[in-house]
Design a protein around this motif. Structure first.
Motif, PDB file in Angstrom:
ATOM      1  N   ALA A 185      57.166  11.087  30.702  1.00  0.00           N
ATOM      2  CA  ALA A 185      55.528  11.290  30.181  1.00  0.00           C
ATOM      3  C   ALA A 185      55.555  11.705  29.224  1.00  0.00           C
ATOM      4  O   ALA A 185      54.403  11.248  28.027  1.00  0.00           O
ATOM      5  N   ALA A 186      56.165  13.022  28.787  1.00  0.00           N
ATOM      6  CA  ALA A 186      56.161  13.448  27.370  1.00  0.00           C
ATOM      7  C   ALA A 186      56.745  13.080  26.407  1.00  0.00           C
ATOM      8  O   ALA A 186      55.804  13.388  24.750  1.00  0.00           O
ATOM      9  N   ALA A 187      58.114  12.341  26.934  1.00  0.00           N
ATOM     10  CA  ALA A 187      58.719  12.129  25.624  1.00  0.00           C
ATOM     11  C   ALA A 187      57.056  10.679  24.971  1.00  0.00           C
ATOM     12  O   ALA A 187      58.068   9.994  23.668  1.00  0.00           O
ATOM     13  N   VAL A 188      57.254   9.967  25.480  1.00  0.00           N
ATOM     14  CA  VAL A 188      56.511   8.407  25.691  1.00  0.00           C
ATOM     15  C   VAL A 188      55.515   8.653  24.754  1.00  0.00           C
ATOM     16  O   VAL A 188      55.406   8.345  23.925  1.00  0.00           O
ATOM     17  N   SER A 189      54.646  10.081  25.792  1.00  0.00           N
ATOM     18  CA  SER A 189      53.468  11.093  24.617  1.00  0.00           C
ATOM     19  C   SER A 189      53.891  11.046  23.054  1.00  0.00           C
ATOM     20  O   SER A 189      53.212  10.553  22.259  1.00  0.00           O
ATOM     21  N   ARG A 190      55.204  11.505  22.715  1.00  0.00           N
ATOM     22  CA  ARG A 190      55.206  11.982  21.572  1.00  0.00           C
ATOM     23  C   ARG A 190      55.387  10.596  20.654  1.00  0.00           C
ATOM     24  O   ARG A 190      54.940   9.902  19.891  1.00  0.00           O
ATOM     25  N   ALA A 191      56.210   9.964  21.506  1.00  0.00           N
ATOM     26  CA  ALA A 191      56.173   8.677  20.848  1.00  0.00           C
ATOM     27  C   ALA A 191      54.773   7.665  19.895  1.00  0.00           C
ATOM     28  O   ALA A 191      54.916   7.110  18.975  1.00  0.00           O
ATOM     29  N   VAL A 192      54.015   7.317  21.088  1.00  0.00           N
ATOM     30  CA  VAL A 192      52.647   6.861  20.749  1.00  0.00           C
ATOM     31  C   VAL A 192      52.190   7.625  19.640  1.00  0.00           C
ATOM     32  O   VAL A 192      51.613   6.896  19.091  1.00  0.00           O
ATOM     33  N   GLN A 193      51.976   9.269  20.189  1.00  0.00           N
ATOM     34  CA  GLN A 193      51.799   9.741  18.749  1.00  0.00           C
ATOM     35  C   GLN A 193      52.395   9.631  17.789  1.00  0.00           C
ATOM     36  O   GLN A 193      51.156   9.263  15.910  1.00  0.00           O
ATOM     37  N   ARG A 194      53.345   9.326  17.154  1.00  0.00           N
ATOM     38  CA  ARG A 194      53.940   9.619  16.442  1.00  0.00           C
ATOM     39  C   ARG A 194      53.464   8.186  15.552  1.00  0.00           C
ATOM     40  O   ARG A 194      53.603   7.442  14.505  1.00  0.00           O
TER      41      ARG A 194
END
Length: 115
Positions: free
Chosen positions: A80-89
């Motif tokens: 979840a944390a990695a996907v959330s960061r990718a969405v933010q970027r």
């Protein structure tokens, strides 16, 4: 001097598009967005419009910039944390590129995990 005005739904639609470019992500309204989504859909249907999807994204203006809140469903195979960061970027890159609107913050909420 020519002034360009970008509407809130246009910014939200670009944010949806940007978030869904991340593998395994689907934008979906959380509980807070469901009521807004139903009301908006009814209004658009009455007007005979078929707008770009904006459900699952909330836009708050902060001066000339925006604060975006994005609700997503992610794949059960992803962190979840990695996907959330990718969405933010993705959102931070695409919204200014396509709208010219500065992004102050992007908050991502994982509302579900698809199995």
């Amino acid at each position: 001097m020519i002034e360009t005005v970008v509407s809130t739904p246009a910014v939200a639609a670009v944010a949806v598009h940007a978030a869904e470019q991340v593998a395994g992500v689907r934008v979906q309204p959380g509980v807070a967005g469901l009521v807004t989504s139903v009301v908006r859909a009814a209004r658009q249907q009455i007007k005979g419009l078929r707008p770009a999807p904006v459900e699952g994204v909330r836009v708050r203006w902060s001066g000339a910039a925006v604060v975006l809140e994005v609700d997503v469903v992610i794949s059960g195979e992803d962190q979840a944390a990695a996907v959330s960061r990718a969405v933010q970027r993705s959102v931070r890159a695409l919204v200014p590129e396509l709208t010219g609107v500065e992004v102050e913050s992007v908050f991502v909420t994982v509302v579900d995990v698809a199995c």
